[in-house]
Design an enzyme around this catalytic site. Structure first.
Site: not given
Ligand code: SAH
Length: 473
Positions: A166, A430
């Site tokens: 990734c 967030c």
């Protein structure tokens, strides 16, 4: 007006970006959501589902590419649900995120656009929006043709697509994953099958320290002890060859659940905690590092910011917004392993941290000791329960810093914060939707929004962090 039909092919110009990163086009009365279409594209798309006034469509072909389009670095970006914005230029990602927070403050928070704009500071982007994550959790399983594999879940499914690299993570993850798979194959170690609840290896959890260079592996297994794991020394030997490797732990998760980690841990080799440190930065000077730093040690079960470089900027900004003179009592609610408390301790008289996960509170206390900081205290429990209890015992609160999970602060917690009347509240968020909801309540009760600034912690994804300052009128 004609209703759109399933499978119908349409040509549409993409005018906007949805909250999940999909491109949005307009056709008659319909808003059409098209995953992987980029704002500014004209695309050919197939209707998958049509409702009253909106529809979902599948991108068939980009007819005219947007000037914001870039070539995605990862070949899996469309299959994997992780990076929703990889085909969008990084500058445009940032302006999209800045706008998303602004719109939420206006629509959900009820703030006037002029006010929101007059107190905005420009979004802080990343210098390098790839390879920024210090944590990876790779599921282990079988591919469609039955081969042992690790990779990522294809968007909205639990089918594993093989990929050991990734591009948001540490380059060494690939070697770790290959070593674990090779060990499993050589020793006939089975992978967990979610449906049946059988098989052994569930997840490979890897965490690394950006400054320390340390890397640690935690293998999550479907068992209550290590007895079923054959030739453990072989796994240890092959992992030890990876530069920076400091430990291998096992996590026991024998439950039929999609929660990754179980509660019990055991160290097979090396250290129990990963060490790293975080630098204070200078917001007025483009966030250059100062010489001041705190060291942190963390156990695999504790929360730690996944993008440490941007976390340093968020913490430094929060400290800047708090405007401490050294006389204040500061509360750090939702404190995790205490990093914010430690960051602000040098500028405050006393800091209290509150955190619900007991292991994280343990790490927080150890971190305070390790850094020789003695004006902080940590409490395990819910913010909304601990805060009133300690205040009734006589504690004070001049400044409150909150950093809640996505669901935001709960109503009780907000209520108590407002009643205590701190001079300032610094809210780190967030999720700008819950942030806006909470700021509305705070600002309807005697506070005003003074500053806000978005910080990109998660390049290529739709997520964005925001730091806000509110002050008592
Ligand atoms: N400030 C920390 C952690 C932020 S993540 C850091 O920067 O690393 C949010 C934290 O809130 C998590 O550690 C989570 O366990 C904790 N938490 C969630 N609900 C809580 C509650 N009601 N009271 C206190 N802590 C809570």
């Amino acid at each position: 007006m004609r209703k759109l039909e399933k499978n119908e092919l349409i040509t549409v110009a993409i005018e906007d970006i949805g909250f999940d990163g999909a491109g949005i086009g307009k056709k008659d009365r319909y808003a059409i959501f098209i995953k992987d279409a980029v704002i500014g594209d004209t695309v050919y798309a197939r209707i998958m589902k049509a409702k009253q006034n909106y529809a979902y469509a599948k991108l068939e072909k980009v007819i005219t590419p947007s000037s914001f389009r870039v070539t995605p670095k990862c070949e899996f970006h469309r299959q994997c649900g992780g990076c929703q914005l990889q085909a969008l230029s990084y500058d445009k990602q940032l302006s999209y995120k800045q706008n998303k927070v602004r719109n939420n403050l206006i629509r959900i928070g009820g703030f006037m656009p002029e006010l929101v704009d007059s107190v905005t500071q420009p979004i802080i982007g990343m210098d390098e929006p790839f390879r920024y994550r210090n944590k990876a959790q790779y599921p282990v399983g079988y591919s469609k043709n039955g081969c042992l594999t690790t990779g990522f879940y294809a968007g909205r499914t639990h089918d594993i697509v093989a990929n050991t690299d990734c591009l948001l993570g540490d380059e060494r993850n690939k070697a770790v994953l290959e070593a674990v798979l090779a060990y499993m194959k050589a020793n006939n170690v089975t992978a967990y099958r979610e449906q049946a609840g059988t098989g052994l290896a569930r997840h490979i959890f890897i965490r690394s320290g950006f400054y320390s260079g340390e890397i640690m592996v935690c293998l999550v297994i479907n068992a209550k002890n290590k007895a079923n794991l054959p030739r453990q020394q072989d796994l240890i030997e092959s992992l030890r060859e990876i530069p920076g490797m400091v430990g291998l732990t096992l996590n026991y998760n024998p439950d039929k659940t999609n929660i990754i980690m179980g509660k019990k841990m055991e160290t097979l080799w090396g250290k129990e905690t990963l060490s790293d440190w975080l630098y204070l930065r200078e917001p007025e000077k483009g966030f250059v590092k100062t010489g001041e730093s705190i060291s942190v040690k963390l156990s695999p079960l504790s929360f730690y910011q996944v993008n440490p470089i941007q976390a340093e900027k968020i913490y430094s900004l929060a400290l800047n917004y708090a405007q401490l003179e050294g006389k204040e009592t500061v509360w750090d609610l939702y404190c995790g392993i205490g990093t914010i408390s430690l960051f602000v301790s040098g500028k405050a008289k006393k800091v209290y941290g509150v955190e619900i996960v007991p292991e994280a509170v343990c790490d927080a206390r150890k971190n305070a000791l390790e850094n020789k900081i003695d004006n902080v205290a940590f409490f395990a429990g819910k913010a909304e329960a601990v805060l009133p209890e300690k205040l009734s015992e006589g504690a004070k609160a001049d400044v409150i810093i909150v950093d809640p999970p996505r669901k935001g602060c709960n109503a009780e917690c907000l209520d108590i914060m407002i009643k205590i009347k701190p001079k300032r509240i610094v809210y780190i968020s967030c999720d700008s939707a819950t942030l806006a909801r909470d700021l509305r309540i705070i600002c309807e009760n005697g506070y005003e929004l003074k500053k806000w600034r978005a910080v990109d912690q998660f390049g290529q994804t739709v997520h964005i962090e925001t730091v806000c300052l509110v002050e008592r009128k």
